[in-house]
Design a protein around this motif. Structure first.
Motif, PDB file in Angstrom:
ATOM      1  N   ASP A   4       0.841  -1.208   0.000  1.00 15.35           N
ATOM      2  CA  ASP A   4       0.000   0.000   0.000  1.00 15.35           C
ATOM      3  C   ASP A   4       0.874   1.255   0.000  1.00 15.35           C
ATOM      4  O   ASP A   4       0.622   2.201  -0.762  1.00 15.35           O
ATOM      5  CB  ASP A   4      -0.912  -0.019   1.229  1.00 15.35           C
ATOM      6  CG  ASP A   4      -1.763   1.240   1.327  1.00 15.35           C
ATOM      7  OD1 ASP A   4      -2.749   1.333   0.575  1.00 15.35           O
ATOM      8  OD2 ASP A   4      -1.420   2.113   2.149  1.00 15.35           O
ATOM      9  N   ARG A   5       1.893   1.243   0.848  1.00 14.45           N
ATOM     10  CA  ARG A   5       2.772   2.424   0.927  1.00 14.45           C
ATOM     11  C   ARG A   5       3.470   2.701  -0.407  1.00 14.45           C
ATOM     12  O   ARG A   5       3.673   3.848  -0.784  1.00 14.45           O
ATOM     13  CB  ARG A   5       3.824   2.214   2.021  1.00 14.45           C
ATOM     14  CG  ARG A   5       3.397   2.701   3.399  1.00 14.45           C
ATOM     15  CD  ARG A   5       4.596   2.789   4.334  1.00 14.45           C
ATOM     16  NE  ARG A   5       5.323   1.528   4.415  1.00 14.45           N
ATOM     17  CZ  ARG A   5       5.006   0.523   5.232  1.00 14.45           C
ATOM     18  NH1 ARG A   5       3.970   0.651   6.048  1.00 14.45           N
ATOM     19  NH2 ARG A   5       5.704  -0.592   5.253  1.00 14.45           N
ATOM     20  N   LEU A  36      -0.725  -1.362  -4.275  1.00 13.87           N
ATOM     21  CA  LEU A  36      -2.107  -1.706  -3.964  1.00 13.87           C
ATOM     22  C   LEU A  36      -2.702  -0.556  -3.149  1.00 13.87           C
ATOM     23  O   LEU A  36      -1.959   0.272  -2.610  1.00 13.87           O
ATOM     24  CB  LEU A  36      -2.191  -3.016  -3.150  1.00 13.87           C
ATOM     25  CG  LEU A  36      -1.883  -4.326  -3.868  1.00 13.87           C
ATOM     26  CD1 LEU A  36      -2.007  -5.504  -2.911  1.00 13.87           C
ATOM     27  CD2 LEU A  36      -2.811  -4.535  -5.065  1.00 13.87           C
ATOM     28  N   ALA A  37      -4.049  -0.554  -3.065  1.00 13.95           N
ATOM     29  CA  ALA A  37      -4.718   0.468  -2.256  1.00 13.95           C
ATOM     30  C   ALA A  37      -5.517  -0.235  -1.171  1.00 13.95           C
ATOM     31  O   ALA A  37      -6.637  -0.695  -1.401  1.00 13.95           O
ATOM     32  CB  ALA A  37      -5.631   1.334  -3.130  1.00 13.95           C
ATOM     33  N   ILE A  38      -4.932  -0.350   0.028  1.00 12.08           N
ATOM     34  CA  ILE A  38      -5.528  -1.145   1.103  1.00 12.08           C
ATOM     35  C   ILE A  38      -5.729  -0.272   2.333  1.00 12.08           C
ATOM     36  O   ILE A  38      -4.779  -0.029   3.092  1.00 12.08           O
ATOM     37  CB  ILE A  38      -4.632  -2.346   1.459  1.00 12.08           C
ATOM     38  CG1 ILE A  38      -4.349  -3.182   0.204  1.00 12.08           C
ATOM     39  CG2 ILE A  38      -5.282  -3.198   2.530  1.00 12.08           C
ATOM     40  CD1 ILE A  38      -3.467  -4.374   0.451  1.00 12.08           C
ATOM     41  N   PRO A  39      -6.949   0.190   2.557  1.00 10.89           N
ATOM     42  CA  PRO A  39      -7.193   1.049   3.719  1.00 10.89           C
ATOM     43  C   PRO A  39      -6.986   0.312   5.039  1.00 10.89           C
ATOM     44  O   PRO A  39      -6.450   0.875   5.987  1.00 10.89           O
ATOM     45  CB  PRO A  39      -8.668   1.458   3.553  1.00 10.89           C
ATOM     46  CG  PRO A  39      -9.042   1.081   2.161  1.00 10.89           C
ATOM     47  CD  PRO A  39      -8.150  -0.032   1.749  1.00 10.89           C
ATOM     48  N   VAL A  88      -5.630 -14.506  -5.855  1.00 12.47           N
ATOM     49  CA  VAL A  88      -4.755 -13.378  -6.220  1.00 12.47           C
ATOM     50  C   VAL A  88      -5.488 -12.444  -7.181  1.00 12.47           C
ATOM     51  O   VAL A  88      -5.444 -11.216  -7.030  1.00 12.47           O
ATOM     52  CB  VAL A  88      -3.446 -13.901  -6.850  1.00 12.47           C
ATOM     53  CG1 VAL A  88      -2.643 -12.754  -7.444  1.00 12.47           C
ATOM     54  CG2 VAL A  88      -2.619 -14.639  -5.808  1.00 12.47           C
ATOM     55  N   ARG A  89      -6.187 -13.027  -8.138  1.00  6.00           N
ATOM     56  CA  ARG A  89      -6.926 -12.200  -9.094  1.00  6.00           C
ATOM     57  C   ARG A  89      -7.977 -11.350  -8.379  1.00  6.00           C
ATOM     58  O   ARG A  89      -8.147 -10.152  -8.656  1.00  6.00           O
ATOM     59  CB  ARG A  89      -7.609 -13.091 -10.142  1.00  6.00           C
ATOM     60  CG  ARG A  89      -8.093 -12.342 -11.383  1.00  6.00           C
ATOM     61  CD  ARG A  89      -8.993 -13.205 -12.251  1.00  6.00           C
ATOM     62  NE  ARG A  89     -10.297 -13.468 -11.626  1.00  6.00           N
ATOM     63  CZ  ARG A  89     -11.296 -12.589 -11.582  1.00  6.00           C
ATOM     64  NH1 ARG A  89     -11.143 -11.387 -12.093  1.00  6.00           N
ATOM     65  NH2 ARG A  89     -12.439 -12.905 -11.000  1.00  6.00           N
ATOM     66  N   VAL A  90      -8.689 -11.975  -7.445  1.00  2.00           N
ATOM     67  CA  VAL A  90      -9.717 -11.246  -6.702  1.00  2.00           C
ATOM     68  C   VAL A  90      -9.095 -10.115  -5.884  1.00  2.00           C
ATOM     69  O   VAL A  90      -9.609  -8.994  -5.847  1.00  2.00           O
ATOM     70  CB  VAL A  90     -10.501 -12.208  -5.786  1.00  2.00           C
ATOM     71  CG1 VAL A  90     -11.394 -11.429  -4.826  1.00  2.00           C
ATOM     72  CG2 VAL A  90     -11.320 -13.179  -6.617  1.00  2.00           C
ATOM     73  N   MET A  91      -7.966 -10.412  -5.252  1.00  2.00           N
ATOM     74  CA  MET A  91      -7.299  -9.373  -4.463  1.00  2.00           C
ATOM     75  C   MET A  91      -6.896  -8.191  -5.342  1.00  2.00           C
ATOM     76  O   MET A  91      -7.069  -7.026  -4.959  1.00  2.00           O
ATOM     77  CB  MET A  91      -6.051  -9.963  -3.788  1.00  2.00           C
ATOM     78  CG  MET A  91      -6.345 -10.898  -2.627  1.00  2.00           C
ATOM     79  SD  MET A  91      -7.042 -10.058  -1.184  1.00  2.00           S
ATOM     80  CE  MET A  91      -5.584  -9.185  -0.580  1.00  2.00           C
ATOM     81  N   ALA A 102      -9.944  -6.175  -6.223  1.00  2.00           N
ATOM     82  CA  ALA A 102     -10.547  -5.443  -5.118  1.00  2.00           C
ATOM     83  C   ALA A 102      -9.632  -4.364  -4.558  1.00  2.00           C
ATOM     84  O   ALA A 102     -10.105  -3.325  -4.082  1.00  2.00           O
ATOM     85  CB  ALA A 102     -10.935  -6.410  -4.002  1.00  2.00           C
ATOM     86  N   TYR A 103      -8.330  -4.607  -4.594  1.00  2.00           N
ATOM     87  CA  TYR A 103      -7.395  -3.681  -3.956  1.00  2.00           C
ATOM     88  C   TYR A 103      -6.379  -3.099  -4.935  1.00  2.00           C
ATOM     89  O   TYR A 103      -5.385  -2.501  -4.512  1.00  2.00           O
ATOM     90  CB  TYR A 103      -6.664  -4.385  -2.809  1.00  2.00           C
ATOM     91  CG  TYR A 103      -7.589  -4.833  -1.715  1.00  2.00           C
ATOM     92  CD1 TYR A 103      -8.219  -3.902  -0.886  1.00  2.00           C
ATOM     93  CD2 TYR A 103      -7.861  -6.177  -1.513  1.00  2.00           C
ATOM     94  CE1 TYR A 103      -9.069  -4.310   0.119  1.00  2.00           C
ATOM     95  CE2 TYR A 103      -8.713  -6.598  -0.511  1.00  2.00           C
ATOM     96  CZ  TYR A 103      -9.313  -5.667   0.301  1.00  2.00           C
ATOM     97  OH  TYR A 103     -10.160  -6.073   1.290  1.00  2.00           O
TER      98      TYR A 103
END
Lengths: 206, 206
Positions: free
Chosen positions: A146-147, A151-154, A195-198, A201-202
């Motif tokens: 994320d950092r 990826l964008a993971i709140p 992995v594809r779903v992640m 989603a993110y």
DNA sequence: GTCTATAGAGCGATAGAC
DNA sequence: GTCTATCGCTCTATAGAC
């Protein structure tokens, strides 16, 4: 948990732990008698009681020792992965599943679940020293992704929970129940789809 | 699994099953003696042995009966949902989690896992009559959403597996281990995020 | 069919010699 | 510390009266 004194006969103590772990994993905790453990360890039953307060204490010592092994097994969790999110996720997934599918890990989990009602303290120790530590490692990696903007993971902990449990799924469920027949889902297919779903989603906003 | 003859004393047989299920769920299979079951059922121990071949047979009868209840509990799985994918997914998630979090369901699962090594046939029956039937219901709904163009799901069974296991996650894990303290994740938050992930991964191409 | 009473085996844990 | 031998208890399962 165990007697604080251990001068030199630590070898016998280790033999007892090894034998007890094997017997418990094979037959279950309740179904394993102290006589069988003593015979498997090559010591007398009284020797076991000189090292451990009783059967429950022996059980606790095995759980604690095994949790440390878990932590080591998750060592370089994303080792050898590339620098993109998909590679890191897939590498973590593979490492995690290899660990979870080890027969000893499965057997240990079965035991803890089975005895959770009568040994709630041991269930808590196992949960915090085993699964929670492993998930924290994964959450740290996700936070790193994320950092770096990959990826964008709140909420990394929530994302970790969903990721890990997507992976375990039917494969772990079947293994836990001892159903070794052909699974309706393959491990590789499950990892690829998780992995594809992640990523869907993110994945970072373009 | 049980004796085929049951003329009129089926009432006692039901009482034995009810009592045994309660005792097994409360204390575990191995830790429950037949004396306790007999006392709880209000019959003598010999009466139990006239209805069931032994402790294992009694265990099997309880598992089989409970699986039927599971199937009923999942009845209108997406009842009261709207006509969009998000509503249907959320409604199914709520129904599923309400069922999985029932103390009896948890206790039954603990028992089957614990005894899986020594009763592989029972583990198989439970798995196929319980979880697989429930997942099939969900997979059918997902396939319906795919047909109606509300989602794009190439493999409904795989998507069901990921969805169900995202939901169970830490909440089920903790409940299985009997850790009733404050969870690091809430059930509502997990459901909301799982639905969001499903929509991101399987939302129709616009 | 259902009960009381008991058989027969295995368990966890301990005492005491060395 | 480690052994052999054994205690005291609880368990599953059964035999026989009613």
């Amino acid at each position: 948990m165990t007697k604080p004194l251990t001068p030199r006969s630590a070898a016998k103590r280790a033999a007892i732990l090894d034998a007890a772990q094997a017997c418990f994993c094979d037959q279950g905790f309740a179904a394993t008698s102290m006589d069988v453990v003593a015979q498997a360890a090559g010591v007398s039953k009284a020797t076991i009681y000189s090292h451990f307060r009783g059967k429950d204490d022996l059980f606790g010592a095995i759980i604690c020792r095994r949790c440390d092994d878990h932590a080591e097994g998750m060592g370089p969790i994303a080792a050898g992965a590339g620098d993109d999110a998909a590679s890191v996720l897939a590498a973590m997934a593979r490492t995690l599943m290899d660990l979870l599918m080890e027969p000893e890990v499965l057997a240990m989990y079965r035991m803890v679940v089975a005895e959770a009602a009568r040994h709630p303290d041991l269930a808590r120790i196992y949960y915090e020293q085993g699964p929670v530590r492993g998930k924290q490692r994964i959450a740290d990696v996700l936070a790193g992704l994320d950092r770096r903007g990959l990826l964008a993971i709140p909420d990394p902990w929530l994302a970790t929970d969903l990721f890990v449990n997507m992976l375990r799924g039917e494969v772990f469920h079947r293994a836990l129940l001892g159903l070794d027949g052909p699974a309706r889902l393959s491990l590789d297919g499950t990892i690829a789809e998780a992995v594809r779903v992640m990523l869907a989603a993110y994945g970072p906003r373009p």
